[in-house]
Design a protein around this motif. Structure first.
Motif, short mmCIF file in Angstrom:
data_model
loop_
_atom_site.label_atom_id
_atom_site.label_comp_id
_atom_site.label_asym_id
_atom_site.label_seq_id
_atom_site.Cartn_x
_atom_site.Cartn_y
_atom_site.Cartn_z
N ALA A 141 0.83 -1.20 0.00
CA ALA A 141 0.00 0.00 0.00
C ALA A 141 0.86 1.25 0.00
O ALA A 141 0.35 2.35 -0.21
CB ALA A 141 -0.91 0.00 1.23
N GLY A 142 2.17 1.10 0.25
CA GLY A 142 3.03 2.26 0.27
C GLY A 142 4.43 1.92 0.74
O GLY A 142 4.84 0.76 0.77
N ARG A 160 7.06 6.10 -6.58
CA ARG A 160 5.99 6.64 -7.43
C ARG A 160 6.12 6.13 -8.86
O ARG A 160 5.13 5.76 -9.50
CB ARG A 160 6.03 8.17 -7.41
CG ARG A 160 5.69 8.81 -6.07
CD ARG A 160 5.62 10.33 -6.21
NE ARG A 160 5.45 11.01 -4.93
CZ ARG A 160 6.43 11.64 -4.28
NH1 ARG A 160 7.66 11.67 -4.81
NH2 ARG A 160 6.19 12.24 -3.13
N TRP A 179 5.20 2.43 -9.04
CA TRP A 179 3.75 2.34 -8.87
C TRP A 179 3.05 2.61 -10.20
O TRP A 179 2.15 1.86 -10.61
CB TRP A 179 3.32 3.33 -7.82
CG TRP A 179 1.90 3.28 -7.34
CD1 TRP A 179 0.82 3.89 -7.91
CD2 TRP A 179 1.40 2.60 -6.17
NE1 TRP A 179 -0.31 3.64 -7.18
CE2 TRP A 179 0.02 2.87 -6.10
CE3 TRP A 179 2.00 1.84 -5.17
CZ2 TRP A 179 -0.78 2.36 -5.07
CZ3 TRP A 179 1.21 1.33 -4.15
CH2 TRP A 179 -0.16 1.59 -4.11
N ARG A 226 -0.79 0.74 -11.11
CA ARG A 226 -1.61 0.85 -9.91
C ARG A 226 -2.42 2.14 -9.94
O ARG A 226 -1.93 3.19 -10.37
CB ARG A 226 -0.73 0.84 -8.66
CG ARG A 226 0.07 -0.44 -8.43
CD ARG A 226 -0.82 -1.54 -7.87
NE ARG A 226 -1.40 -1.22 -6.58
CZ ARG A 226 -0.81 -1.46 -5.40
NH1 ARG A 226 0.40 -2.02 -5.36
NH2 ARG A 226 -1.43 -1.17 -4.27
N GLU A 227 -3.64 2.07 -9.44
CA GLU A 227 -4.46 3.27 -9.34
C GLU A 227 -4.08 4.07 -8.11
O GLU A 227 -3.54 3.55 -7.15
CB GLU A 227 -5.94 2.89 -9.28
CG GLU A 227 -6.46 2.21 -10.54
CD GLU A 227 -7.94 1.90 -10.45
OE1 GLU A 227 -8.55 2.18 -9.38
OE2 GLU A 227 -8.50 1.38 -11.43
N GLY A 228 -4.42 5.35 -8.13
CA GLY A 228 -4.12 6.20 -6.99
C GLY A 228 -2.63 6.42 -6.84
O GLY A 228 -1.88 6.47 -7.83
N SER A 229 -2.17 6.54 -5.62
CA SER A 229 -0.76 6.78 -5.35
C SER A 229 -0.34 6.03 -4.09
O SER A 229 -1.16 5.74 -3.22
CB SER A 229 -0.49 8.28 -5.17
OG SER A 229 -1.29 8.81 -4.14
N HIS A 273 1.11 5.26 -0.40
CA HIS A 273 1.15 5.98 0.87
C HIS A 273 2.61 6.08 1.28
O HIS A 273 3.30 5.07 1.46
CB HIS A 273 0.34 5.22 1.92
CG HIS A 273 0.24 5.93 3.22
ND1 HIS A 273 -0.46 7.11 3.37
CD2 HIS A 273 0.75 5.63 4.45
CE1 HIS A 273 -0.39 7.51 4.62
NE2 HIS A 273 0.34 6.63 5.30
N ASP A 283 3.13 11.60 3.13
CA ASP A 283 1.75 11.61 3.61
C ASP A 283 1.70 11.61 5.13
O ASP A 283 0.72 12.09 5.72
CB ASP A 283 1.00 10.38 3.08
CG ASP A 283 0.88 10.40 1.57
OD1 ASP A 283 0.29 11.34 1.03
OD2 ASP A 283 1.42 9.46 0.93
#
Length: 284
Positions: free
Chosen positions: A171-172, A191, A194, A199-202, A204, A262
């Protein structure tokens, strides 16, 4: 950017009885997350034990291992332990994990440093199966209750395999306890991996930094003591980077926000519970 605080579970000389009260006090202060430091061959409290204590004495604050050494554990046992901690917490656990770099942490026969990255990738499949309730040990029974979930995973490390692991399985990412300019390239690499993986989104992105606001001299000594086994250059870099005093804490927060973190977990360099309120007065 959210601000969390670490538990003093690997600060030499800290009494283990401090940990439950520290967790409760940090939650009351308003920090986003409680973090742990993971080692075996050091006179502290194992991250699993510290997380379990925190889970039992808090109700809403996030729990994060930063980082847990996956390959030093038999995978079924680690998956079972962490599922239980997550259940006690009501689903507040995130596992930050890495492969480890210190040979003395690998104390289980047959689980040495060799091929630990490859073994860790295989272990991730075992964790998933355990958390999904697959039978273990050749018998009919799962090792977790029906309400167990797949615990979110963040990965640390500074090599391409670490960034690709985030993109494939995580997840990050968790950066090392070094200044923000040194963490920024790793964030960028994560990033990029990813995006390449589709992968969707970014991802964590979590940063780590040490702080001391009371006895800063002891704080420097404690950080040096913890990292000296990695060599003088690394130990000096991390010790000198410790945020000592309100101004340096604010500078660290701004620097990590600027590189897109984040969340920043500020790890204590001394085990004085009053450090919680001192830090809260500056960053919350």
């Amino acid at each position: 950017m959210k601000i969390g605080i670490g538990l003093p579970n690997q600060v030499r000389g800290t009494r283990p009885t401090v940990i439950p009260a520290w967790a409760s006090r940090a939650e009351q202060a308003g920090f986003s997350t409680l973090g742990t430091v993971g080692r075996v061959a050091y006179p502290g409290v194992m991250d699993t034990v510290a997380l379990a204590a925190a889970a039992a004495t808090t109700t809403s604050i996030g729990l994060l291992s930063g980082i847990m050494l996956g390959p030093v554990w038999p995978p079924v046992l680690l998956a079972t332990e962490t599922a239980a901690i997550d259940a006690v917490s009501g689903g507040r656990l995130t596992l930050g994990m890495g492969v480890g770099v210190r040979p003395d942490d690998f104390v289980v026969d047959g689980l040495g440093m060799a091929a630990r990255g490859r073994r860790f990738d295989q272990d991730l499949d075992v964790y998933r199966d355990v958390w999904r309730g697959e039978p273990v040990g050749g018998g009919p029974n799962p090792a977790v209750p029906p309400e167990a979930r797949e615990i979110p995973l963040l990965f640390g490390g500074a090599v391409p395999a670490s960034f690709e692991r985030v993109a494939r399985r995580g997840a990050g990412y968790i950066g090392g306890s070094v200044p923000a300019p040194m963490v920024a390239p790793a964030f960028d690499a994560v990033r990029a991996a990813w995006a390449t993986a589709g992968r969707e989104g970014s991802p964590h992105l979590v940063a780590l930094a040490y702080f001391a606001l009371g006895d800063t001299e002891q704080g420097h000594a404690n950080v040096w003591d913890y990292y000296q086994s990695t060599g003088d250059e690394v130990a000096r870099l991390i010790t000198d980077g410790m945020a000592s005093g309100p101004g340096r804490v604010k500078d660290a927060v701004a620097a990590f926000a600027d590189i897109g973190a984040d969340e920043l977990i500020l790890n204590p360099a001394v085990g004085d519970p009053d450090e919680i309120d001192r830090l809260a007065d500056i960053v919350l």
